[in-house]
Design an enzyme around this catalytic site. Sequence first.
Site, PDB file in Angstrom:
ATOM      1  N   GLY A  10       0.929  -0.998  -0.045  1.00 41.25           N
ATOM      2  CA  GLY A  10      -0.176  -0.002  -0.293  1.00 41.25           C
ATOM      3  C   GLY A  10       0.723   1.436   0.165  1.00 41.25           C
ATOM      4  N   GLY A  12      -0.288   4.960  -0.032  1.00 39.68           N
ATOM      5  CA  GLY A  12      -1.028   5.452   0.180  1.00 39.68           C
ATOM      6  C   GLY A  12       0.250   6.388   1.520  1.00 39.68           C
ATOM      7  N   ALA A  14      -0.302   6.050   4.324  1.00 39.16           N
ATOM      8  CA  ALA A  14       0.417   5.268   5.589  1.00 39.16           C
ATOM      9  C   ALA A  14       1.421   4.906   5.357  1.00 39.16           C
ATOM     10  CB  ALA A  14      -0.958   4.106   5.891  1.00 39.16           C
ATOM     11  N   GLY A  15       1.396   4.347   4.019  1.00 39.88           N
ATOM     12  CA  GLY A  15       2.586   3.103   3.111  1.00 39.88           C
ATOM     13  C   GLY A  15       3.803   3.879   2.869  1.00 39.88           C
ATOM     14  N   PHE A 113     -13.339  21.952  13.225  1.00 39.20           N
ATOM     15  CA  PHE A 113     -13.917  20.556  12.249  1.00 39.20           C
ATOM     16  C   PHE A 113     -14.479  20.092  12.998  1.00 39.20           C
ATOM     17  CE2 PHE A 113     -12.821  18.008   8.164  1.00 39.20           C
ATOM     18  CZ  PHE A 113     -12.514  18.830   7.746  1.00 39.20           C
ATOM     19  N   ASP A 210      -8.880  -4.932   0.720  1.00 41.36           N
ATOM     20  CA  ASP A 210      -8.389  -6.336   0.483  1.00 41.36           C
ATOM     21  C   ASP A 210      -7.147  -7.066   1.591  1.00 41.36           C
ATOM     22  OD1 ASP A 210      -8.961  -5.308  -1.914  1.00 41.36           O
ATOM     23  OD2 ASP A 210      -7.030  -5.134  -2.888  1.00 41.36           O
ATOM     24  N   GLN A 229     -18.879   4.493   9.633  1.00 39.38           N
ATOM     25  CA  GLN A 229     -18.726   6.569   9.488  1.00 39.38           C
ATOM     26  C   GLN A 229     -19.525   6.289   8.427  1.00 39.38           C
ATOM     27  OE1 GLN A 229     -15.484   9.224   9.658  1.00 39.38           O
ATOM     28  NE2 GLN A 229     -16.953   9.578  11.319  1.00 39.38           N
ATOM     29  N   HIS A 231     -20.558   9.812   6.604  1.00 40.47           N
ATOM     30  CA  HIS A 231     -20.414  11.818   6.587  1.00 40.47           C
ATOM     31  C   HIS A 231     -21.713  12.196   6.013  1.00 40.47           C
ATOM     32  CE1 HIS A 231     -18.497  14.924   5.277  1.00 40.47           C
ATOM     33  NE2 HIS A 231     -17.551  14.718   5.678  1.00 40.47           N
ATOM     34  N   LEU A 241     -17.964  13.462  -2.109  1.00 38.20           N
ATOM     35  CA  LEU A 241     -17.968  14.101  -0.626  1.00 38.20           C
ATOM     36  C   LEU A 241     -18.114  15.544  -0.651  1.00 38.20           C
ATOM     37  CD1 LEU A 241     -17.702  13.568   2.535  1.00 38.20           C
ATOM     38  CD2 LEU A 241     -15.120  13.715   2.366  1.00 38.20           C
ATOM     39  N   GLU A 244     -16.011  18.431   5.396  1.00 35.19           N
ATOM     40  CA  GLU A 244     -16.920  19.091   6.707  1.00 35.19           C
ATOM     41  C   GLU A 244     -16.034  20.297   6.480  1.00 35.19           C
ATOM     42  OE1 GLU A 244     -16.995  16.264   9.355  1.00 35.19           O
ATOM     43  OE2 GLU A 244     -15.908  17.956  10.920  1.00 35.19           O
ATOM     44  N   ARG A 275     -19.309  13.356  13.215  1.00 35.33           N
ATOM     45  CA  ARG A 275     -20.459  12.961  12.324  1.00 35.33           C
ATOM     46  C   ARG A 275     -21.945  12.067  12.973  1.00 35.33           C
ATOM     47  NH1 ARG A 275     -14.792  12.787   8.725  1.00 35.33           N
ATOM     48  NH2 ARG A 275     -14.692  14.328   8.042  1.00 35.33           N
ATOM     49  N   HIS A 342     -18.732   6.297   4.899  1.00 38.32           N
ATOM     50  CA  HIS A 342     -17.597   6.963   4.133  1.00 38.32           C
ATOM     51  C   HIS A 342     -15.571   6.404   4.467  1.00 38.32           C
ATOM     52  CE1 HIS A 342     -14.327  11.051   3.630  1.00 38.32           C
ATOM     53  NE2 HIS A 342     -14.504  10.789   5.343  1.00 38.32           N
ATOM     54  N   ARG A 377     -14.706   8.218  13.793  1.00 37.51           N
ATOM     55  CA  ARG A 377     -13.726   9.987  13.533  1.00 37.51           C
ATOM     56  C   ARG A 377     -14.251  10.797  13.752  1.00 37.51           C
ATOM     57  NH1 ARG A 377     -11.552  11.742   9.018  1.00 37.51           N
ATOM     58  NH2 ARG A 377     -12.560  10.052   7.821  1.00 37.51           N
ATOM     59  N   SER A 382      -7.829  11.043  10.047  1.00 32.23           N
ATOM     60  CA  SER A 382      -8.147   9.905  10.036  1.00 32.23           C
ATOM     61  C   SER A 382      -6.387  10.126   9.353  1.00 32.23           C
ATOM     62  CB  SER A 382      -8.436   9.677   8.579  1.00 32.23           C
ATOM     63  OG  SER A 382      -8.155   8.511   7.875  1.00 32.23           O
ATOM     64  N   LEU A 383      -5.900  11.398   8.562  1.00 31.63           N
ATOM     65  CA  LEU A 383      -4.653  11.923   8.321  1.00 31.63           C
ATOM     66  C   LEU A 383      -3.503  12.243   9.236  1.00 31.63           C
ATOM     67  CD1 LEU A 383      -4.990  14.447   5.169  1.00 31.63           C
ATOM     68  CD2 LEU A 383      -5.299  12.050   5.034  1.00 31.63           C
TER      69      LEU A 383
HETATM   70  C1  FAD Z   1     -13.244  12.000  -0.360  1.00 34.36           C
HETATM   71  C2  FAD Z   1     -12.621  11.542   0.892  1.00 34.36           C
HETATM   72  C3  FAD Z   1     -11.771  13.107   1.619  1.00 34.36           C
HETATM   73  C4  FAD Z   1     -11.502  12.854   2.986  1.00 34.36           C
HETATM   74  N1  FAD Z   1     -10.714  13.897   3.583  1.00 34.36           N
HETATM   75  C5  FAD Z   1     -10.190  13.749   4.482  1.00 34.36           C
HETATM   76  C6  FAD Z   1      -9.813  15.156   5.462  1.00 34.36           C
HETATM   77  O1  FAD Z   1      -9.411  16.093   4.951  1.00 34.36           O
HETATM   78  N2  FAD Z   1      -9.281  14.506   6.386  1.00 34.36           N
HETATM   79  C7  FAD Z   1      -8.467  13.029   7.201  1.00 34.36           C
HETATM   80  O2  FAD Z   1      -7.745  12.889   8.271  1.00 34.36           O
HETATM   81  N3  FAD Z   1      -9.301  12.231   6.561  1.00 34.36           N
HETATM   82  C8  FAD Z   1      -9.889  12.194   4.920  1.00 34.36           C
HETATM   83  N4  FAD Z   1      -9.927  11.603   4.522  1.00 34.36           N
HETATM   84  C9  FAD Z   1      -9.963   9.422   5.303  1.00 34.36           C
HETATM   85  C10 FAD Z   1      -8.312   9.622   4.552  1.00 34.36           C
HETATM   86  O3  FAD Z   1      -8.243  10.041   2.937  1.00 34.36           O
HETATM   87  C11 FAD Z   1      -8.320   8.358   3.975  1.00 34.36           C
HETATM   88  O4  FAD Z   1      -9.211   7.427   5.477  1.00 34.36           O
HETATM   89  C12 FAD Z   1      -6.832   7.936   4.377  1.00 34.36           C
HETATM   90  O5  FAD Z   1      -6.236   8.578   3.176  1.00 34.36           O
HETATM   91  C13 FAD Z   1      -6.591   6.386   4.378  1.00 34.36           C
HETATM   92  O6  FAD Z   1      -4.794   6.096   4.099  1.00 34.36           O
HETATM   93  P1  FAD Z   1      -4.018   4.731   3.249  1.00 34.36           P
HETATM   94  O7  FAD Z   1      -3.215   4.633   3.847  1.00 34.36           O
HETATM   95  O8  FAD Z   1      -4.648   3.869   5.137  1.00 34.36           O
HETATM   96  O9  FAD Z   1      -4.293   4.290   2.636  1.00 34.36           O
HETATM   97  P2  FAD Z   1      -5.027   4.386   1.549  1.00 34.36           P
HETATM   98  O10 FAD Z   1      -4.627   5.975   1.194  1.00 34.36           O
HETATM   99  O11 FAD Z   1      -6.217   3.892   0.923  1.00 34.36           O
HETATM  100  O12 FAD Z   1      -3.593   3.758   0.295  1.00 34.36           O
HETATM  101  C14 FAD Z   1      -4.297   1.657   0.341  1.00 34.36           C
HETATM  102  C15 FAD Z   1      -2.904   1.474  -0.777  1.00 34.36           C
HETATM  103  O13 FAD Z   1      -3.434   0.523  -0.374  1.00 34.36           O
HETATM  104  C16 FAD Z   1      -2.833   0.285  -2.236  1.00 34.36           C
HETATM  105  N5  FAD Z   1      -3.285  -1.344  -2.060  1.00 34.36           N
HETATM  106  C17 FAD Z   1      -4.859  -1.426  -1.445  1.00 34.36           C
HETATM  107  N6  FAD Z   1      -4.702  -2.926  -1.753  1.00 34.36           N
HETATM  108  C18 FAD Z   1      -3.770  -3.514  -2.552  1.00 34.36           C
HETATM  109  C19 FAD Z   1      -3.389  -5.008  -3.064  1.00 34.36           C
HETATM  110  N7  FAD Z   1      -3.923  -6.335  -3.093  1.00 34.36           N
HETATM  111  N8  FAD Z   1      -2.432  -5.556  -3.513  1.00 34.36           N
HETATM  112  C20 FAD Z   1      -1.808  -3.928  -4.308  1.00 34.36           C
HETATM  113  N9  FAD Z   1      -1.782  -2.528  -3.115  1.00 34.36           N
HETATM  114  C21 FAD Z   1      -2.848  -2.905  -2.344  1.00 34.36           C
HETATM  115  C22 FAD Z   1      -3.499   0.673  -3.069  1.00 34.36           C
HETATM  116  O14 FAD Z   1      -2.999   0.470  -4.430  1.00 34.36           O
HETATM  117  C23 FAD Z   1      -2.567   1.864  -2.568  1.00 34.36           C
HETATM  118  O15 FAD Z   1      -1.992   2.761  -2.111  1.00 34.36           O
HETATM  119  C24 FAD Z   1     -11.157  11.305   3.726  1.00 34.36           C
HETATM  120  C25 FAD Z   1     -11.606  10.472   3.131  1.00 34.36           C
HETATM  121  C26 FAD Z   1     -11.804  10.611   1.378  1.00 34.36           C
HETATM  122  C27 FAD Z   1     -13.027   9.457   1.242  1.00 34.36           C
END
Ligand code: FAD
Length: 565
Positions: A10, A12, A14-15, A113, A210, A229, A231, A241, A244, A275, A342, A377, A382-383
């Site tokens: 992953g 994103g 976190a990764g 917020f 996954d 959650q 939203h 979305l 907020e 929320r 959400h 949450r 979350s960020l």
């Molecule tokens: C529209 C929207 C607005 C938001 N706004 C905010 C905000 O303003 N503030 C806040 O705090 N939070 C916000 N959030 C929540 C926040 O964005 C997410 O909870 C957070 O970004 C999740 O990050 P993550 O790194 O855990 O996962 P993700 O960013 O979802 O990344 C997951 C990663 O895993 C990889 N992956 C998944 N399955 C596999 C697999 N089988 N094999 C290989 N790779 C895989 C994907 O390719 C991706 O790279 C928002 C969410 C949404 C939907």
Amino acid sequence: MPAHDVLILGAGLAGQRAALAAAEAGASVAIMSKVHPVRSHSVAAAGGINAAINPADDWRSHAYDTVKGSDFIGDQDAIEVMCREAPHEVMHLEHIGVTFHRNETGQMDLRAFGGASMKRTAYVADITGQAILHVLYEQLMKHHETVDRYEEWFTTHLLQDESGAVSGCIARDIRTGELQEFTAKNVILATGGVGQAFKPTTNGLICTGDGIAQAFRLGAPLMDMEMVQYHPTCLVENGFLITEGARGEGAHLLNSNGERFMEKYAPNKMELASRDVVSRAEQTEINEGRGVGPGGVGIYLDVTVVPRKRTLEALREIVNIGKDFAGVDITREPILIRPGQHYIMGGVKTDVDGATPISGLYAAGEVACVSVHGGNRLGANSLLDTLIFGRRAGEHAAARAAGMPMPKAQGQARLNDEQGMIDGIIAREKTGRRISEIKDELGTEMNKNVAVFRTQDGLEHALDVVRRLKEEAKTAYVDDKGTVFNQDVLGALELGYMLDCAECTVIGAIERKESRGAQFRVDFPDRNDDEWQKHITLSRDGDGTPVVGYSPVTITQWQPEERKY
Ligand SMILES: Cc1cc2nc3c(=O)[nH]c(=O)nc-3n(C[C@H](O)[C@H](O)[C@H](O)COP(=O)(O)OP(=O)(O)OC[C@H]3O[C@@H](n4cnc5c(N)ncnc54)[C@H](O)[C@@H]3O)c2cc1C
């Protein structure tokens, strides 16, 4: 065959944060993602990130608000870690190049917020996730000698050695269909949430649970899966979305009588209650016939009360979303919204260093449950969660790797088994249902019976549906029989993951016979601390059925109290 100290699944927030921390700690790192890293779902994050940066603020106030937001089921030791480390993490982002919005005095600006007792959310207009994700990706490039990137690779299976410790994964190169084994001393799951099990959802198509399902299949316990959650401000037509941040800038919610109905539900915080509270208030207005729009299924969000200049400066992305996806200029007229799926508060149970009970397996971000969000949450937490616990997991995994030998690769025979599983999917006859049909029914059912309001009958119906769909998924056919970018095959695997996650969510919701945070049981409308101030965990028994267990909630300094806004 690739072998790494730390393999991160992953890319994103976190990764990428985990990868950076592990690389800085001297580990050899691999980061894998099924989409290009900067297309990860984190790119969608809009409104901002919380931290007690204002000198008049204090991390304890942030922590208390988070504990209260969680409806007193978040683990307070983890919440303390997150809130205490938040200001440093946000400053670090600023120092590495994130262009946070500044006020007239040149200091970092903060916006209001939901559920927060003061303005605490740092932001880059309403593209905060995108801004941070791109800067982290740039930073990772600096470590190209020790960080290997596997972009557009899909992890299909986590591997374990004879002792049960995680020793790597099997993944498919999406571009060619080739399967490969990756050996690793530690694996960090950062694969995000499972919003796609609901319809509509604000989540990207890649959010299919996954990593949650793969960890569960390995024997890792999941926690708080019933806490989903909704939203309050999603476009009625498609779940897009409206951040907020809009309410943070002063936007109002109005019912068909033109009333700011939040006065009835949260007189002190109004639209900026947490929320779960706002979503329930909206749904109550809709259910009681005071909804707006066709069929009365929505509520008006009125952003016109925010000065137009400010909207165009601080909320420019949702101005575009309003125009492009609802045909509404939000600077001139109210827009129709309703609650939509959400975020999931639950996930793979971890400690504050991201470690799961399975040796060598870590998890961080939305895939994980540390638990800092409990029953609900707070927006912009979350960020923060992704970055703090991503970093901690990366550091911890790197330190663990330093003292251990590389596990043995499992070799071609294991790869052949995995290839056989995939060939079996491709070879299915056209007698089963389409994958998209099953997914559609799953999302619709979850949205009907596992949403803002829940009942025993509705949840039992949802469980029957999910279990039937699990059977049907076994014969769902794929049209694409090729190897190049075969998303159809991956869709079949993702459907299986979503169904596993959905089953755990419904079982958790049936088990929790009270109302707390996002879990509102019409048949048990009160919070019941005597019996339910505990986490629900789910582990897999021999034949794959989720088995319910419990885990205590850690209380440090904030005793449970009635939650009022
Ligand atoms: C529209 C929207 C607005 C938001 N706004 C905010 C905000 O303003 N503030 C806040 O705090 N939070 C916000 N959030 C929540 C926040 O964005 C997410 O909870 C957070 O970004 C999740 O990050 P993550 O790194 O855990 O996962 P993700 O960013 O979802 O990344 C997951 C990663 O895993 C990889 N992956 C998944 N399955 C596999 C697999 N089988 N094999 C290989 N790779 C895989 C994907 O390719 C991706 O790279 C928002 C969410 C949404 C939907």
